[in-house]
Scaffold this active site. Structure first.
Site, PDB file in Angstrom:
ATOM      1  N   CYS A 147       5.160  -7.326   7.895  1.00 30.07           N
ATOM      2  CA  CYS A 147       6.184  -6.850   8.830  1.00 30.07           C
ATOM      3  C   CYS A 147       6.428  -7.913   9.896  1.00 30.07           C
ATOM      4  O   CYS A 147       5.494  -8.568  10.355  1.00 30.07           O
ATOM      5  CB  CYS A 147       5.734  -5.541   9.492  1.00 30.07           C
ATOM      6  SG  CYS A 147       7.001  -4.871  10.601  1.00 30.07           S
ATOM      7  N   CYS A 176      -2.294   1.866   8.043  1.00 25.10           N
ATOM      8  CA  CYS A 176      -1.491   1.143   7.063  1.00 25.10           C
ATOM      9  C   CYS A 176      -1.600  -0.362   7.241  1.00 25.10           C
ATOM     10  O   CYS A 176      -1.524  -0.874   8.334  1.00 25.10           O
ATOM     11  CB  CYS A 176      -0.056   1.596   7.139  1.00 25.10           C
ATOM     12  SG  CYS A 176       0.557   1.734   5.496  1.00 25.10           S
ATOM     13  N   GLU A 211       0.823  -1.215   0.000  1.00 27.18           N
ATOM     14  CA  GLU A 211       0.000   0.000   0.000  1.00 27.18           C
ATOM     15  C   GLU A 211       0.855   1.263   0.000  1.00 27.18           C
ATOM     16  O   GLU A 211       1.958   1.271   0.546  1.00 27.18           O
ATOM     17  CB  GLU A 211      -0.835   0.055   1.284  1.00 27.18           C
ATOM     18  CG  GLU A 211      -1.778  -1.081   1.465  1.00 27.18           C
ATOM     19  CD  GLU A 211      -2.494  -1.023   2.816  1.00 27.18           C
ATOM     20  OE1 GLU A 211      -3.226  -1.963   3.115  1.00 27.18           O
ATOM     21  OE2 GLU A 211      -2.296  -0.053   3.568  1.00 27.18           O
ATOM     22  N   CYS A 250      -1.120  -3.037  15.074  1.00 27.27           N
ATOM     23  CA  CYS A 250      -0.836  -2.721  13.670  1.00 27.27           C
ATOM     24  C   CYS A 250      -1.363  -3.778  12.705  1.00 27.27           C
ATOM     25  O   CYS A 250      -1.106  -4.972  12.876  1.00 27.27           O
ATOM     26  CB  CYS A 250       0.664  -2.559  13.512  1.00 27.27           C
ATOM     27  SG  CYS A 250       1.171  -2.319  11.810  1.00 27.27           S
ATOM     28  N   CYS A 289       2.898   8.365   1.702  1.00 23.87           N
ATOM     29  CA  CYS A 289       3.335   7.404   2.706  1.00 23.87           C
ATOM     30  C   CYS A 289       3.684   6.113   1.957  1.00 23.87           C
ATOM     31  O   CYS A 289       2.842   5.546   1.255  1.00 23.87           O
ATOM     32  CB  CYS A 289       2.190   7.204   3.696  1.00 23.87           C
ATOM     33  SG  CYS A 289       2.603   6.068   5.001  1.00 23.87           S
ATOM     34  N   CYS A 338       3.860  -5.395  16.139  1.00 22.84           N
ATOM     35  CA  CYS A 338       3.283  -4.441  17.092  1.00 22.84           C
ATOM     36  C   CYS A 338       1.789  -4.760  17.239  1.00 22.84           C
ATOM     37  O   CYS A 338       1.112  -5.028  16.243  1.00 22.84           O
ATOM     38  CB  CYS A 338       3.485  -3.007  16.606  1.00 22.84           C
ATOM     39  SG  CYS A 338       5.226  -2.627  16.389  1.00 22.84           S
TER      40      CYS A 338
HETATM   41  S1  SF4 Z   1       3.992  -0.534  13.508  1.00 19.94           S
HETATM   42 FE1  SF4 Z   1       3.446  -2.227  12.114  1.00 19.94          FE
HETATM   43  S2  SF4 Z   1       4.726  -1.881  10.307  1.00 19.94           S
HETATM   44 FE2  SF4 Z   1       5.635  -0.656  11.981  1.00 19.94          FE
HETATM   45  S3  SF4 Z   1       7.158  -2.003  12.925  1.00 19.94           S
HETATM   46 FE3  SF4 Z   1       5.258  -2.321  14.080  1.00 19.94          FE
HETATM   47  S4  SF4 Z   1       4.278  -4.096  13.074  1.00 19.94           S
HETATM   48 FE4  SF4 Z   1       5.831  -3.296  11.681  1.00 19.94          FE
END
Ligand code: SF4
Length: 380
Positions: free
Chosen positions: A128, A359, A100, A135, A121, A132
């Site tokens: 990832c 995101c 994205e 996220c 962005c 987190c």
């Molecule tokens: S916020 Fe999301 S994209 Fe960023 S490091 Fe943490 S898991 Fe990865």
């Protein structure tokens, strides 16, 4: 890896070359040096989507380029538009993976004026690995790093999309004149490809976007922050903090167990010393998780130590994640408490709240519903 092939021996994508590499292989092939400027101009200024378009290059050179390199433009799989002008793009990569980018217009001023500033962005990885808890990108796990050209082409593809909408002649400057590496993935975990992409964004022979208009955002990879501090360019650094104590950060950002706050903050100080630039701290406010008075106290201490600006972002809930946005009252109280402690603090005006703005959300939904994405992709 050679000029024309990657480590696996596959032809390299043209939009990952820099000026020195172009000069070298064009000289080896027996071409005059002005061809370097022409080729780079087609790639990064005229945003060519194919080698065949490069009409002022001799046919022999176009054949050589086609034989030695690939050129694989991103395919628009889906586009979502917000009422506020934010546009979210879902791109399909050559191997079918989805990423994205989000194009965010500047806010309209109080006098009704609208600047032509647009921020893009940009994603750095498919998924990832950092997990987190809040996220959407982390929810689906890590698939792979993006190659430099896949980072670069997110900007070029938005320009091609813009031109296809009937703009008469390409502007020399890109539509997106602010780049934030805050999309899917942890940019500093894909360091070599990130640095090459930033070089192409920034160089006069590339897209010529000022380093001060390029922001790298990290969840806290302390050693790579120190590495980035050694680059000569004045890239902006933003830290996704989201917790001001190890206790809270450990709970919502597993990276903190590897690089705890003290290690992260001292890497940030090294970056600041090397660049003489203010760092931004991003702080997503999650109801009942990181909005307490002890977080205000700790965050104000960190902000004063770094002399940084803090952006508060009320959490944008994600399907499948059991975390909530705090009330406006809680957000206001947190902001005022920081302000009273002398911290420069803003609550980010959210854009694109009527679309899947956080995101990774659009990809997450699309991976769950591939048939729907395909149908929408055809329509778009
Ligand atoms: S916020 Fe999301 S994209 Fe960023 S490091 Fe943490 S898991 Fe990865």
């Amino acid at each position: 890896m050679s000029e024309t092939s990657d480590r696996a021996g596959k032809p390299r994508e043209l939009r990952s070359i820099n000026a020195d590499e172009a000069e070298r292989f064009l000289t080896e092939w027996g071409h005059k040096s002005y061809r370097t400027t022409q080729l780079l101009g087609w790639l990064y200024k005229k945003r060519a989507g194919s080698i065949a378009e490069m009409s002022d290059l001799p046919l022999e050179l176009r054949d050589q380029l086609s034989g030695a390199f690939s050129l694989l433009p991103l395919e628009l799989a889906r586009e979502q538009r917000s009422r506020d002008g934010t546009v979210k793009f879902l791109w399909r990569l050559a191997d079918g993976e989805l990423i994205e980018s989000v194009l965010i217009p500047a806010s309209i001023g109080r006098d009704g004026s609208q600047s032509d500033r647009h921020t893009l962005c940009v994603s750095s990885q498919v998924g990832c690995a950092y997990g987190c808890k809040f996220c959407a990108s982390g929810l689906m796990g890590y698939k792979r790093n993006l190659d430099a050209y896949e980072i670069v082409d997110q900007v070029l593809a938005v320009e091609r999309w813009h031109l296809a909408k009937g703009v008469e002649s390409p502007k020399p400057e890109p539509l997106a004149n602010n780049i934030v590496m805050m999309g899917m993935g942890e940019p500093l975990a894909n360091y070599a490809n990130l640095i090459r992409a930033l070089e192409i964004f920034n160089a006069p022979w590339g897209m010529n976007i000022g380093a001060r208009k390029i922001t790298v955002s990290t969840s806290g990879l302390a050693p790579q922050i120190r590495r980035l501090a050694e680059t000569p360019q004045q890239y902006h650094l933003a830290i996704s903090l989201h917790g001001a104590t190890d206790e809270v950060r450990d709970k919502i950002m597993p990276i903190n167990r590897k690089y705890p706050l003290e290690e992260l903050i001292s890497a940030c100080e090294a970056y600041q010393q090397a660049k003489g630039r203010m760092i931004w701290v991003e702080y997503i406010l999650i109801d009942g998780v990181n909005t307490g008075p002890e977080q205000v106290e700790a965050l104000s201490g960190l902000a004063k130590r770094l002399q940084c600006k803090v952006n508060l972002i009320p959490y944008n809930p994600v399907d499948g994640i059991d975390l909530q946005r705090p009330s406006d009252e809680t957000v206001g109280r947190f902001r005022d408490a920081l302000h009273h402690k002398g911290v420069r603090v803003t609550v980010r005006i959210e854009k694109g709240t009527d679309i899947d703005a956080a995101c990774g959300q659009l990809r997450l939904k699309s991976e769950k519903k591939p048939a729907e994405t395909q149908a929408l992709g055809q329509a778009g």
